[in-house]
Design a protein around this motif. Structure first.
Motif, mmCIF file in Angstrom:
data_model
loop_
_atom_site.group_PDB
_atom_site.id
_atom_site.type_symbol
_atom_site.label_atom_id
_atom_site.label_comp_id
_atom_site.label_asym_id
_atom_site.label_seq_id
_atom_site.Cartn_x
_atom_site.Cartn_y
_atom_site.Cartn_z
ATOM 1 N N SER A 168 -0.237 4.874 1.115
ATOM 2 C CA SER A 168 -0.303 4.503 -0.302
ATOM 3 C C SER A 168 0.883 5.076 -1.061
ATOM 4 C CB SER A 168 -1.611 5.021 -0.918
ATOM 5 O OG SER A 168 -2.723 4.488 -0.237
ATOM 6 N N PHE A 169 1.212 6.325 -0.766
ATOM 7 C CA PHE A 169 2.347 6.956 -1.439
ATOM 8 C C PHE A 169 3.640 6.197 -1.132
ATOM 9 C CE2 PHE A 169 5.854 10.051 -1.316
ATOM 10 C CZ PHE A 169 5.818 10.475 -2.632
ATOM 11 N N LEU A 173 7.906 2.569 -2.802
ATOM 12 C CA LEU A 173 8.718 1.380 -2.539
ATOM 13 C C LEU A 173 8.541 0.337 -3.642
ATOM 14 C CD1 LEU A 173 8.237 0.947 1.317
ATOM 15 C CD2 LEU A 173 10.255 1.798 0.122
ATOM 16 N N GLY A 174 7.280 0.175 -4.109
ATOM 17 C CA GLY A 174 7.027 -0.777 -5.176
ATOM 18 C C GLY A 174 7.732 -0.388 -6.462
ATOM 19 N N PHE A 175 7.662 0.895 -6.795
ATOM 20 C CA PHE A 175 8.340 1.380 -7.996
ATOM 21 C C PHE A 175 9.847 1.192 -7.879
ATOM 22 C CE2 PHE A 175 10.442 4.851 -10.305
ATOM 23 C CZ PHE A 175 9.989 4.596 -11.591
ATOM 24 N N ALA A 176 10.397 1.558 -6.699
ATOM 25 C CA ALA A 176 11.835 1.413 -6.494
ATOM 26 C C ALA A 176 12.258 -0.056 -6.576
ATOM 27 C CB ALA A 176 12.239 2.010 -5.146
ATOM 28 N N TYR A 177 11.451 -0.944 -5.965
ATOM 29 C CA TYR A 177 11.758 -2.381 -6.007
ATOM 30 C C TYR A 177 11.741 -2.897 -7.447
ATOM 31 C CZ TYR A 177 11.173 -7.410 -5.356
ATOM 32 O OH TYR A 177 11.299 -8.762 -5.439
ATOM 33 N N TYR A 178 10.740 -2.442 -8.226
ATOM 34 C CA TYR A 178 10.642 -2.882 -9.618
ATOM 35 C C TYR A 178 11.845 -2.405 -10.423
ATOM 36 C CZ TYR A 178 8.827 -3.528 -14.331
ATOM 37 O OH TYR A 178 8.675 -3.907 -15.636
ATOM 38 N N ARG A 206 5.866 -8.479 -11.825
ATOM 39 C CA ARG A 206 4.951 -7.337 -11.866
ATOM 40 C C ARG A 206 3.568 -7.734 -11.361
ATOM 41 N NH1 ARG A 206 5.166 -6.536 -16.888
ATOM 42 N NH2 ARG A 206 6.954 -5.131 -16.910
ATOM 43 N N LYS A 207 3.118 -8.921 -11.736
ATOM 44 C CA LYS A 207 1.789 -9.385 -11.294
ATOM 45 C C LYS A 207 1.770 -9.577 -9.782
ATOM 46 C CE LYS A 207 0.743 -11.757 -15.640
ATOM 47 N NZ LYS A 207 0.483 -13.079 -16.271
ATOM 48 N N TYR A 208 2.798 -10.258 -9.260
ATOM 49 C CA TYR A 208 2.841 -10.487 -7.816
ATOM 50 C C TYR A 208 3.004 -9.171 -7.056
ATOM 51 C CZ TYR A 208 3.250 -15.510 -8.668
ATOM 52 O OH TYR A 208 3.011 -16.802 -9.050
ATOM 53 N N SER A 209 3.815 -8.256 -7.612
ATOM 54 C CA SER A 209 3.995 -6.964 -6.951
ATOM 55 C C SER A 209 2.698 -6.181 -6.912
ATOM 56 C CB SER A 209 5.080 -6.157 -7.676
ATOM 57 O OG SER A 209 6.312 -6.826 -7.634
ATOM 58 N N THR A 210 1.940 -6.228 -8.026
ATOM 59 C CA THR A 210 0.657 -5.517 -8.066
ATOM 60 C C THR A 210 -0.303 -6.104 -7.040
ATOM 61 O OG1 THR A 210 0.972 -5.077 -10.424
ATOM 62 C CG2 THR A 210 -1.256 -4.838 -9.546
ATOM 63 N N LEU A 211 -0.350 -7.445 -6.971
ATOM 64 C CA LEU A 211 -1.219 -8.089 -5.991
ATOM 65 C C LEU A 211 -0.803 -7.715 -4.574
ATOM 66 C CD1 LEU A 211 -3.472 -10.118 -5.315
ATOM 67 C CD2 LEU A 211 -1.758 -11.948 -5.424
ATOM 68 N N PHE A 212 0.504 -7.710 -4.338
ATOM 69 C CA PHE A 212 1.007 -7.343 -3.009
ATOM 70 C C PHE A 212 0.641 -5.909 -2.664
ATOM 71 C CE2 PHE A 212 4.485 -5.368 -0.556
ATOM 72 C CZ PHE A 212 4.387 -6.116 0.607
ATOM 73 N N LEU A 213 0.765 -5.001 -3.640
ATOM 74 C CA LEU A 213 0.430 -3.597 -3.398
ATOM 75 C C LEU A 213 -1.046 -3.432 -3.078
ATOM 76 C CD1 LEU A 213 2.534 -1.806 -6.163
ATOM 77 C CD2 LEU A 213 2.988 -1.880 -3.719
ATOM 78 N N VAL A 214 -1.896 -4.165 -3.807
ATOM 79 C CA VAL A 214 -3.342 -4.075 -3.542
ATOM 80 C C VAL A 214 -3.650 -4.556 -2.127
ATOM 81 C CG1 VAL A 214 -5.586 -5.004 -4.199
ATOM 82 C CG2 VAL A 214 -3.989 -4.274 -5.962
ATOM 83 N N ILE A 215 -3.035 -5.688 -1.740
ATOM 84 C CA ILE A 215 -3.264 -6.202 -0.389
ATOM 85 C C ILE A 215 -2.776 -5.202 0.652
ATOM 86 C CG2 ILE A 215 -2.609 -8.009 1.240
ATOM 87 C CD1 ILE A 215 -2.481 -9.946 -1.127
ATOM 88 N N MET A 216 -1.607 -4.625 0.416
ATOM 89 C CA MET A 216 -1.068 -3.652 1.364
ATOM 90 C C MET A 216 -1.953 -2.419 1.462
ATOM 91 S SD MET A 216 1.538 -4.810 2.904
ATOM 92 C CE MET A 216 2.113 -3.284 3.628
ATOM 93 N N LEU A 217 -2.538 -1.995 0.333
ATOM 94 C CA LEU A 217 -3.429 -0.836 0.364
ATOM 95 C C LEU A 217 -4.682 -1.145 1.178
ATOM 96 C CD1 LEU A 217 -3.137 0.506 -3.299
ATOM 97 C CD2 LEU A 217 -2.239 1.539 -1.226
ATOM 98 N N LEU A 218 -5.234 -2.361 1.004
ATOM 99 C CA LEU A 218 -6.417 -2.748 1.779
ATOM 100 C C LEU A 218 -6.083 -2.814 3.270
ATOM 101 C CD1 LEU A 218 -7.881 -5.561 -0.530
ATOM 102 C CD2 LEU A 218 -8.709 -3.204 -0.264
ATOM 103 N N VAL A 219 -4.907 -3.378 3.570
ATOM 104 C CA VAL A 219 -4.487 -3.431 4.976
ATOM 105 C C VAL A 219 -4.276 -2.026 5.524
ATOM 106 C CG1 VAL A 219 -2.631 -4.171 6.523
ATOM 107 C CG2 VAL A 219 -3.461 -5.724 4.761
ATOM 108 N N SER A 220 -3.729 -1.136 4.690
ATOM 109 C CA SER A 220 -3.500 0.239 5.149
ATOM 110 C C SER A 220 -4.821 0.953 5.421
ATOM 111 C CB SER A 220 -2.682 1.000 4.115
ATOM 112 O OG SER A 220 -3.432 1.218 2.934
#
Length: 618
Positions: free
Chosen positions: A29-30, A35-40, A325-339
């Motif tokens: 998650s960290f 990575l999400g913050f850096a990408y944004y 931002r919306k797509y990134s948030t959705l991607f992060l949520v999916i990645m967290l669930l996968v993690s």
């Protein structure tokens, strides 16, 4: 600190699988959040940079178009001072005669139309004298008295014949038309250019004429509406996707030429960033103005020196990031669930072998040593299971052998006693053979047997790993005597060892294997003049021994095979291992030889046994 201790106490009571699951989830998650913050941030910087570049191009292009038009006006104005017809009209007009003034006005109006009539963007143009306003007064009229008392006339005088641009001003206030101050009319706000016309004339004889001193230089006045200057920026603002875009043009003193807020036109008050922008001439800056973070792209006009700019809030510049931002948030949520899923699967994969070992250990506690955990994979856990099975098998074997070993102890003691008798029996037998040889007058044989018996007795009495060098050399001399008897007239051995080394401790029989190799492999094919030189000397903290022969030599391939262990050789590797164990890894044996040129063995030792830490040779 108290909270951290509480968390540590809670964590110590949690199962390993849960710890692994939580730690993996937190780590992933960290990383994902970073990575999400850096990408944004990178996307925002790139988008802001693109917006700056785009706005900068718009300002530069608009400036270029305005510069081209204003430069065309300047070029045309440069032709008026040398216009012969205008010179004649100004010098011939009688300001006291209305008819003369009207005729002159018609001619000057035609002259102005000739130069500026084709430019529909020019609102009006005049040539003013203190007595009369010449030009097309159907659109607007300028009172000479008001003009020659205004700042426009002062600007024209200061220009000394150059075309001077006047930022947006209020017509009524600037030209003294107080009655019109409260009225609304089309030319209420104007942008003007003024120029003192220093008229000249060249007659048919080529004589250059200037205006008589009795005639004041007339003033050219060209008027543009603010709509003309503002049109390009207004069109871009209407088409732009930015909701809060603003624009403007200011002169070097901060006077507003145009502004997207029409009420600010013709006002004073330089923006806080104007001085920096004037120095940069063209570029883009980001500032916080009135609590709002804005981007300002600007460019300075060549024709007037004025500064054009477009200003937008950073929030507007980054408005396209909302979807990102919306797509990134959705991607992060999916990645967290996968993690989470991967963390659970990983924890099960890691803890399953540990659970098997734990169950097996409980069975071992109950005395069941016949268990065997299935071995899978070649990773660390597979290696751990194999080690556990091996340990379990060893424990079972040790338990079974424990009782049997006790039974064998007495047998071992008896065997040890017998082994102690064997060397003594062999020594007595050699002594008997020695006396038999003496009685039969076989002197050579008796000396060989006597030396062999002494060698055996010396070896069996000394149980240590080392002995004094003089003992080793004495033993070696007896060995050489025996070998010389075998190779008669072939072998000549020279020993040269420093006297100070005689009492040092050395590994037992460390020189014998090299002497033996020199005799058997190096000198065996010689018929005579075989020489072996043995030397010993000190070099600082190191003791060196060399064994040199003039035999057949050894090929480089043969030496490489000896060093790599591919060639079976017991003596030389054994001596080198003993030297490294006794003195350290930096000591050992070097071999140098060439086929047909003999062989040199160099042995390097320390002065004292055990002066370096002993290390296991793998």
């Amino acid at each position: 600190m108290h909270i951290l201790r509480k968390i540590a106490e809670l964590g110590s009571n949690v199962k390993f699988r849960v710890k692994l699951l939580v730690s993996y989830f937190v780590l992933v998650s960290f990383i994902i959040l970073i990575l999400g913050f850096a990408y944004y941030q990178i996307s925002a910087q790139n988008m802001l940079s693109n917006v700056r570049e785009s706005l900068g191009n718009v300002v530069i292009n608009n400036n270029q178009l305005l510069d081209d038009k204003l430069q065309a006006i300047r070029d045309k104005s440069e032709m008026l001072p040398i216009d012969n017809e205008l010179y004649e009209v100004i010098t011939e007009v009688d300001s006291s005669d209305n008819e003369s003034l009207i005729k002159a006005d018609r001619k000057i109006t035609q002259i102005l139309l000739k130069y500026f009539g084709g430019d529909t963007d020019i609102y009006s143009s005049f040539i003013l004298t203190p007595k009369y306003n010449f030009g097309n007064t159907s659109v607007m009229f300028v009172m000479p008295e008001g003009f020659f008392q205004s700042s426009l006339f002062d600007k024209a005088l200061a220009g000394q014949g150059d075309l001077e641009w006047i930022p947006t001003y209020r017509f009524a206030e600037t030209l003294g038309e107080k009655d019109m101050s409260n009225l609304s009319f089309e030319f209420d706000k104007l942008v003007s250019a003024v120029k003192m016309l220093k008229l000249t004339y060249i007659d048919e004889n080529g004589i250059f004429h200037t205006l008589p001193q009795t005639i004041e230089n007339p003033i050219l006045m060209i008027n543009l509406t603010t709509d003309y200057v503002e049109r390009l920026f207004a069109d871009y603002a209407r088409q732009s996707e930015f909701q809060h875009l603003s624009y403007g043009i200011v002169d070097e003193k901060g006077s507003v030429v145009i502004d997207s807020d029409a009420s600010k036109a013709a006002s004073q008050g330089p923006p806080p960033w104007l001085e920096e922008a004037m120095m940069m001439k063209t570029g883009s800056i980001q500032r916080t103005i009135d609590g709002e973070n804005v981007v300002i792209s600007f460019s300075r006009m060549d024709s007037t020196g004025w500064l054009s700019y477009i200003k937008i809030p950073v929030v507007d510049a980054l408005q396209d990031l909302n979807a990102l931002r919306k797509y990134s948030t959705l991607f992060l949520v999916i990645m967290l669930l996968v993690s989470i899923l991967l963390a659970y699967m990983m924890s099960v994969y890691i803890t399953k072998p540990i659970s098997r070992i734990k169950k097996a250990m409980k069975l071992m506690e109950r005395g069941n040593f016949h268990i065997h955990i299935p071995e899978q994979g070649r990773d660390e856990f597979g290696h751990l299971i194999r080690m556990f099975n091996h340990m379990n098998g060893r424990i079972q074997t040790l338990i079974e052998e424990n009782y049997a070993s006790r039974l064998r102890e007495k047998d071992a003691e008896l065997m040890a006693l017998n082994l102690q008798l064997n060397p003594h029996f062999l020594y007595n037998t050699l002594t008997t053979l020695y006396w038999i040889a003496v009685e039969n007058n076989q002197q050579e044989m008796s000396l060989i047997i006597h030396n062999l018996a002494d060698m055996l007795q010396t070896s069996t009495r000394n149980k240590k790993e080392t002995w004094q060098l003089r003992t080793d050399l004495d033993w070696l001399n007896k060995y050489i005597y025996i070998m010389s008897s075998r190779f008669e007239n072939l072998l000549h051995v020279q020993i040269d060892v420093e006297e100070a080394l005689q009492d040092m401790e050395v590994p037992k029989l460390f020189l014998q294997p090299f002497v033996e190799n020199a005799i058997i492999h190096g000198l065996a094919e010689k018929e005579q003049d075989g020489i072996i030189k043995i030397k010993g000397w000190t070099d600082g903290d190191m003791v060196l021994f060399s064994v040199i022969d003039n035999g057949a030599g050894i090929t480089k391939e043969h030496i490489d095979q000896i060093k790599s262990g591919k060639l079976r050789s017991t003596g030389m590797p054994n001596v080198e291992k003993r030297i490294k164990l006794l003195y350290g890894l930096e000591y050992g044996i070097d071999i140098s030889s060439a086929e047909g040129s003999g062989t040199t063995i160099l042995i390097r030792m320390g002065l004292n046994v055990g002066q370096h830490e002993r290390k296991e040779i793998v």
